[in-house]
Design a protein around this motif. Sequence first.
Motif, PDB file in Angstrom:
ATOM      1  N   GLU A 220      38.002  37.251  47.814  1.00  0.00           N
ATOM      2  CA  GLU A 220      37.314  35.996  47.496  1.00  0.00           C
ATOM      3  C   GLU A 220      36.632  35.409  48.726  1.00  0.00           C
ATOM      4  O   GLU A 220      35.464  34.999  48.665  1.00  0.00           O
ATOM      5  N   THR A 221      37.360  35.374  49.840  1.00  0.00           N
ATOM      6  CA  THR A 221      36.788  34.841  51.080  1.00  0.00           C
ATOM      7  C   THR A 221      35.637  35.712  51.567  1.00  0.00           C
ATOM      8  O   THR A 221      34.593  35.204  52.000  1.00  0.00           O
TER       9      THR A 221
ATOM     10  N   LYS B  84      32.592  35.082  49.476  1.00  0.00           N
ATOM     11  CA  LYS B  84      32.014  33.757  49.763  1.00  0.00           C
ATOM     12  C   LYS B  84      31.213  33.774  51.064  1.00  0.00           C
ATOM     13  O   LYS B  84      30.089  33.272  51.130  1.00  0.00           O
TER      14      LYS B  84
END
Length: 345
Positions: free
Chosen positions: A38-39, A42
């Motif tokens: 997820e990071t 992003k």
Amino acid sequence: MAKRCAAMITIKDIAKLAGVSPSTVSRVVSGSPRISRETTAKVKRIMDELGYHPNEMAKSLVSKTSHALGIMLPRPAEELFHNDFFGELLRGIVTQSTRMGYDLLMTTVSGERDELSTISRLARGRRVDGLVLLGSRRDDPLIAYLSENKFPFVVIGRSETHPEALMVDNDNVQASYDATKHLIVQGHKRIGFVSGPPNLTLSHDRLKGYRNALAEARLESREEWIVEGEFLQESGFRSMSMFMSMRERPTALIAIDDNVAFGVLSGLAELGYRVPEDLSLIGFNNIPLAELAAPPLSSIDIGTYQLGYTAIASLIKLIQGERPHQNPILIPHKLVVRASSLHHL
């Protein structure tokens, strides 16, 4: 999100917008598995929106990799541009390197004395993550150096003295045996061979296969029917004045390379002889021009593109810590028969 000038964007800017630390952004850039999906997604989305491209030199310093592979071109370099075999080999190398995200650094030297210093500069300076050697000599100092220094490399060929080296090759003994056997089955008993430089493993192996087939058929192997040269048309051309002036000359000939076989065709034509009426002929590599020759040339297809492609795939696996299950990795060969260059006795 409005794009800013990419040259003004820093890792700190990316970190601030993503709500993470600059070290986290650095790890995303270097491909660290420690950062969550997820990071990572992003951070990369923000980088794309801002048109940010990481500094490759800084990135390599962090990861301690260059994401580049070195290729030692053969000597003399002119051979590379006069022989379509190398073009097809490089096509396989470039295709796989691009797919795997690696750049290529090609280098050559004018003499044997400079080879080790060039290899040492590339390896010790970490300018490349691995090296590709396009062939090997029977006692090759480059292979010895790279093996001793445990630097990742692959040989497109075979090493006699360093069996632990990563190798991608054909069974050249068997390939040459198959070509010779085909001529024997056609009724030929006097078969000549135009070889390459004797210090190359490739020349040794193909000559061995030729001799094995003759011995098995209890046919004579005459030294005057074997001519050594380079992988150039001139070698095949020059050999014809020797072969065709013999009192008892061969009725068939194997050329170690299609380029050499083209020189044989040219030399025969100049002397007033024809293929296959006066001499049957088989080459090696089955380059595209073999089918367009006059007459079309029978040739051993060694999977040249696949040699280059597989060599790069295997080298990258080695760089990533994975050893092949088979070594050497053998690419299959096949005899492509074009009747216009072969005569049944």
